[in-house]
Design an enzyme around this catalytic site. Structure first.
Site, PDB file in Angstrom:
ATOM      1  N   HIS A 109     -39.354 -21.831  27.569  1.00 41.02           N
ATOM      2  CA  HIS A 109     -40.130 -22.617  26.141  1.00 41.02           C
ATOM      3  C   HIS A 109     -41.249 -22.575  26.217  1.00 41.02           C
ATOM      4  O   HIS A 109     -41.890 -23.242  24.791  1.00 41.02           O
ATOM      5  CB  HIS A 109     -39.501 -23.398  26.389  1.00 41.02           C
ATOM      6  CG  HIS A 109     -37.679 -23.675  26.317  1.00 41.02           C
ATOM      7  ND1 HIS A 109     -36.911 -25.871  26.895  1.00 41.02           N
ATOM      8  CD2 HIS A 109     -36.978 -23.411  26.382  1.00 41.02           C
ATOM      9  CE1 HIS A 109     -36.199 -24.907  27.027  1.00 41.02           C
ATOM     10  NE2 HIS A 109     -36.027 -24.685  26.079  1.00 41.02           N
ATOM     11  N   ALA A 216     -36.960 -35.131  43.749  1.00 37.35           N
ATOM     12  CA  ALA A 216     -37.447 -33.098  43.449  1.00 37.35           C
ATOM     13  C   ALA A 216     -38.306 -33.079  44.792  1.00 37.35           C
ATOM     14  O   ALA A 216     -38.249 -32.339  46.132  1.00 37.35           O
ATOM     15  CB  ALA A 216     -38.373 -32.978  42.621  1.00 37.35           C
TER      16      ALA A 216
HETATM   17  C1  BV8 Z   1     -31.925 -22.290  20.467  1.00 42.39           C
HETATM   18  C2  BV8 Z   1     -40.684 -26.988  24.214  1.00 42.39           C
HETATM   19  C3  BV8 Z   1     -31.159 -20.441  18.256  1.00 42.39           C
HETATM   20  C4  BV8 Z   1     -40.795 -28.175  22.730  1.00 42.39           C
HETATM   21  C5  BV8 Z   1     -38.056 -27.331  24.288  1.00 42.39           C
HETATM   22  C6  BV8 Z   1     -25.287 -25.411  21.737  1.00 42.39           C
HETATM   23  C7  BV8 Z   1     -24.580 -26.832  21.845  1.00 42.39           C
HETATM   24  C8  BV8 Z   1     -25.666 -27.807  21.177  1.00 42.39           C
HETATM   25  C9  BV8 Z   1     -26.897 -27.477  20.301  1.00 42.39           C
HETATM   26  C10 BV8 Z   1     -27.055 -26.123  20.446  1.00 42.39           C
HETATM   27  C11 BV8 Z   1     -26.588 -25.249  21.066  1.00 42.39           C
HETATM   28  N1  BV8 Z   1     -27.094 -24.363  20.714  1.00 42.39           N
HETATM   29  C12 BV8 Z   1     -28.826 -24.478  20.222  1.00 42.39           C
HETATM   30  C13 BV8 Z   1     -28.535 -26.088  20.744  1.00 42.39           C
HETATM   31  C14 BV8 Z   1     -29.706 -26.720  19.607  1.00 42.39           C
HETATM   32  C15 BV8 Z   1     -30.810 -26.851  21.179  1.00 42.39           C
HETATM   33  C16 BV8 Z   1     -30.181 -27.848  21.407  1.00 42.39           C
HETATM   34  O1  BV8 Z   1     -30.302 -27.548  22.086  1.00 42.39           O
HETATM   35  N2  BV8 Z   1     -30.723 -29.154  21.325  1.00 42.39           N
HETATM   36  C17 BV8 Z   1     -30.071 -29.823  22.215  1.00 42.39           C
HETATM   37  C18 BV8 Z   1     -30.434 -31.410  21.681  1.00 42.39           C
HETATM   38  C19 BV8 Z   1     -28.264 -30.537  22.331  1.00 42.39           C
HETATM   39  N3  BV8 Z   1     -31.147 -25.837  21.094  1.00 42.39           N
HETATM   40  C20 BV8 Z   1     -32.225 -24.793  20.619  1.00 42.39           C
HETATM   41  O2  BV8 Z   1     -32.819 -25.322  19.862  1.00 42.39           O
HETATM   42  C21 BV8 Z   1     -32.995 -23.731  21.543  1.00 42.39           C
HETATM   43  N4  BV8 Z   1     -33.052 -22.920  20.304  1.00 42.39           N
HETATM   44  O3  BV8 Z   1     -31.266 -22.234  19.875  1.00 42.39           O
HETATM   45  O4  BV8 Z   1     -32.228 -20.985  18.777  1.00 42.39           O
HETATM   46  C22 BV8 Z   1     -31.677 -19.177  17.579  1.00 42.39           C
HETATM   47  C23 BV8 Z   1     -30.795 -18.185  17.802  1.00 42.39           C
HETATM   48  C24 BV8 Z   1     -30.786 -16.903  17.339  1.00 42.39           C
HETATM   49  C25 BV8 Z   1     -32.205 -16.669  16.890  1.00 42.39           C
HETATM   50  C26 BV8 Z   1     -33.207 -17.987  16.751  1.00 42.39           C
HETATM   51  C27 BV8 Z   1     -31.869 -19.632  17.191  1.00 42.39           C
HETATM   52  C28 BV8 Z   1     -34.135 -24.150  21.932  1.00 42.39           C
HETATM   53  C29 BV8 Z   1     -34.363 -25.497  23.084  1.00 42.39           C
HETATM   54  C30 BV8 Z   1     -35.787 -25.274  23.300  1.00 42.39           C
HETATM   55  C31 BV8 Z   1     -36.568 -26.583  22.297  1.00 42.39           C
HETATM   56  N5  BV8 Z   1     -38.103 -26.615  23.377  1.00 42.39           N
HETATM   57  N6  BV8 Z   1     -39.556 -27.833  24.461  1.00 42.39           N
HETATM   58  C32 BV8 Z   1     -41.725 -29.173  24.365  1.00 42.39           C
HETATM   59  O5  BV8 Z   1     -41.868 -28.869  25.395  1.00 42.39           O
HETATM   60  O6  BV8 Z   1     -42.119 -30.126  23.826  1.00 42.39           O
HETATM   61  S1  BV8 Z   1     -36.554 -28.245  25.033  1.00 42.39           S
HETATM   62  C33 BV8 Z   1     -37.593 -28.811  26.055  1.00 42.39           C
HETATM   63  O7  BV8 Z   1     -36.217 -30.437  25.893  1.00 42.39           O
HETATM   64  C34 BV8 Z   1     -37.919 -28.689  27.071  1.00 42.39           C
HETATM   65  O8  BV8 Z   1     -38.140 -28.018  27.422  1.00 42.39           O
HETATM   66  C35 BV8 Z   1     -36.595 -28.883  28.026  1.00 42.39           C
HETATM   67  O9  BV8 Z   1     -35.579 -27.784  27.939  1.00 42.39           O
HETATM   68  C36 BV8 Z   1     -35.247 -30.266  27.350  1.00 42.39           C
HETATM   69  C37 BV8 Z   1     -35.951 -31.590  28.403  1.00 42.39           C
HETATM   70  O10 BV8 Z   1     -35.163 -31.340  29.063  1.00 42.39           O
HETATM   71  P1  BV8 Z   1     -35.326 -31.220  30.913  1.00 42.39           P
HETATM   72  O11 BV8 Z   1     -35.941 -30.736  31.470  1.00 42.39           O
HETATM   73  O12 BV8 Z   1     -33.932 -31.565  31.562  1.00 42.39           O
HETATM   74  O13 BV8 Z   1     -35.785 -33.213  30.885  1.00 42.39           O
HETATM   75  P2  BV8 Z   1     -35.053 -34.385  30.442  1.00 42.39           P
HETATM   76  O14 BV8 Z   1     -35.761 -35.552  30.742  1.00 42.39           O
HETATM   77  O15 BV8 Z   1     -33.684 -33.962  29.491  1.00 42.39           O
HETATM   78  O16 BV8 Z   1     -34.398 -34.345  31.648  1.00 42.39           O
HETATM   79  C38 BV8 Z   1     -34.876 -34.726  33.146  1.00 42.39           C
HETATM   80  C39 BV8 Z   1     -34.227 -34.513  33.904  1.00 42.39           C
HETATM   81  O17 BV8 Z   1     -34.753 -34.311  35.671  1.00 42.39           O
HETATM   82  C40 BV8 Z   1     -33.005 -35.818  34.272  1.00 42.39           C
HETATM   83  O18 BV8 Z   1     -31.911 -34.896  34.714  1.00 42.39           O
HETATM   84  C41 BV8 Z   1     -33.548 -36.669  35.378  1.00 42.39           C
HETATM   85  O19 BV8 Z   1     -32.132 -37.548  36.165  1.00 42.39           O
HETATM   86  C42 BV8 Z   1     -34.406 -35.766  35.954  1.00 42.39           C
HETATM   87  N7  BV8 Z   1     -34.958 -36.187  36.683  1.00 42.39           N
HETATM   88  C43 BV8 Z   1     -36.554 -37.419  36.560  1.00 42.39           C
HETATM   89  N8  BV8 Z   1     -36.596 -37.507  37.344  1.00 42.39           N
HETATM   90  C44 BV8 Z   1     -36.725 -36.717  38.848  1.00 42.39           C
HETATM   91  C45 BV8 Z   1     -35.039 -35.988  38.464  1.00 42.39           C
HETATM   92  N9  BV8 Z   1     -34.612 -34.665  39.040  1.00 42.39           N
HETATM   93  C46 BV8 Z   1     -35.397 -34.811  40.401  1.00 42.39           C
HETATM   94  N10 BV8 Z   1     -36.906 -35.708  40.925  1.00 42.39           N
HETATM   95  C47 BV8 Z   1     -37.321 -36.242  40.118  1.00 42.39           C
HETATM   96  N11 BV8 Z   1     -38.133 -37.714  40.033  1.00 42.39           N
END
Ligand code: BV8
Ligand code: ZN
Length: 241
Positions: A109, A216
């Protein structure tokens, strides 16, 4: 350890949480009242580039106030032992894996400390702000955007990831909620054993053969210790629990 084991590790915001970087899910999920998902899109950048640039300028500046933690360091230690048999694929845009000593890190990303010129398509290592429209070092145009993959944009190097997962003996997912695709689908691309290390079971926990819960900084060094001492840690063969 028998035949060398090829391991792919996927990391998310959870691995950097204990370093003081907010995850997407906590930090009340808002940035200046904006849902990050709303700021991290090409549409948002077209509508209000200053807002988006400030969002990333602040996150880039915050990097100098945090340090890698024991989980990042344990993965660097594992790379020192496994070399090319370990690949870290991260959703994180921070540079804590590299600052912990990991070299084989693939940012699907993008990276905060990189600027991308939309005129000449060059990318430049960047640690300062972009909101003040600095000129591109290559072509001079004031069209530098954060080198970040926004929602709706294609993640970087999916072919590299697919290749590595197809040949992996073990896929380990650390600190990710499993809600953002295509990263959340990697467990299905993995051919070998699968293991999740997360504070709580992720949305895809049941897709993993084994899922351990905890911080982690505790789970990752313990797992790395198992791998390096050969006392399992290589997860169970495929198939739901
Ligand atoms: C694309 C950069 C197509 C920006 C990011 C299929 C189904 C549904 C939706 C979609 C699909 N396909 C595509 C989509 C759309 C979308 C998507 O997935 N939407 C979601 C919301 C439903 N995906 C996209 O748009 C992707 N692109 O599909 O393009 C395409 C195809 C052809 C041609 C052109 C285009 C692009 C996605 C990337 C977006 N950019 N980041 C920025 O950082 O500002 S995503 C961003 O959010 C992060 O990079 C990461 O990926 C995500 C956040 O998730 P996590 O990192 O997991 O963080 P989160 O807070 O959610 O969770 C933290 C976890 O850690 C928790 O589980 C918690 O319990 C745990 N935790 C907390 N503390 C600890 C811990 N674990 C251990 N120890 C600790 N101490
Ligand atoms: Zn340029």
């Amino acid at each position: 350890m028998a035949r060398h084991t090829r391991i792919v590790v996927l990391t998310g915001a959870g691995i950097s949480a204990e370093s003081g970087l907010p995850t997407f899910r906590d930090a009340d999920g808002l940035w200046e009242g904006h849902d990050p998902m709303q700021v991290a899109t090409p549409e948002a950048y077209a509508d209000d580039p200053d807002l988006v640039q400030r969002f990333y300028d602040e996150r880039r500046a915050a990097l100098s106030r945090v340090e890698p933690n024991a989980a990042h360091r344990a993965l660097a230690r594992l790379e020192a032992e496994l070399g090319d048999d370990l690949l870290v694929v991260t959703q994180n845009v921070d540079d804590l894996h590299e600052r912990a000593g990991s070299r084989r890190v693939h940012h699907v990303h993008g990276r905060l400390r990189s600027a991308w010129c939309t005129t000449c398509d060059e990318r430049h290592d960047w640690s300062g702000p972009l909101a003040d429209r600095p000129p591109c070092p290559a072509c001079g145009a004031a069209t530098l955007r954060p080198d970040i993959v926004w929602f709706g944009e294609l993640p970087y190097g999916m072919d590299v990831v697919e290749e590595a997962l197809e040949h992996s003996d073990l896929f380990v997912s650390i600190g990710t909620s499993g809600l953002v695709y295509p990263a959340a689908a990697f467990v299905h691309w993995a051919r070998g054993a699968t293991l999740e290390l997360n504070l709580e079971p992720s949305a895809g926990a049941t897709d993993f053969a084994e899922s351990r819960t905890g911080p982690a900084t505790r789970l990752v060094p313990a797992w790395v210790g198992e791998v390096l001492t050969g006392s399992s840690g290589r997860g169970r063969a495929r198939g739901p629990r």
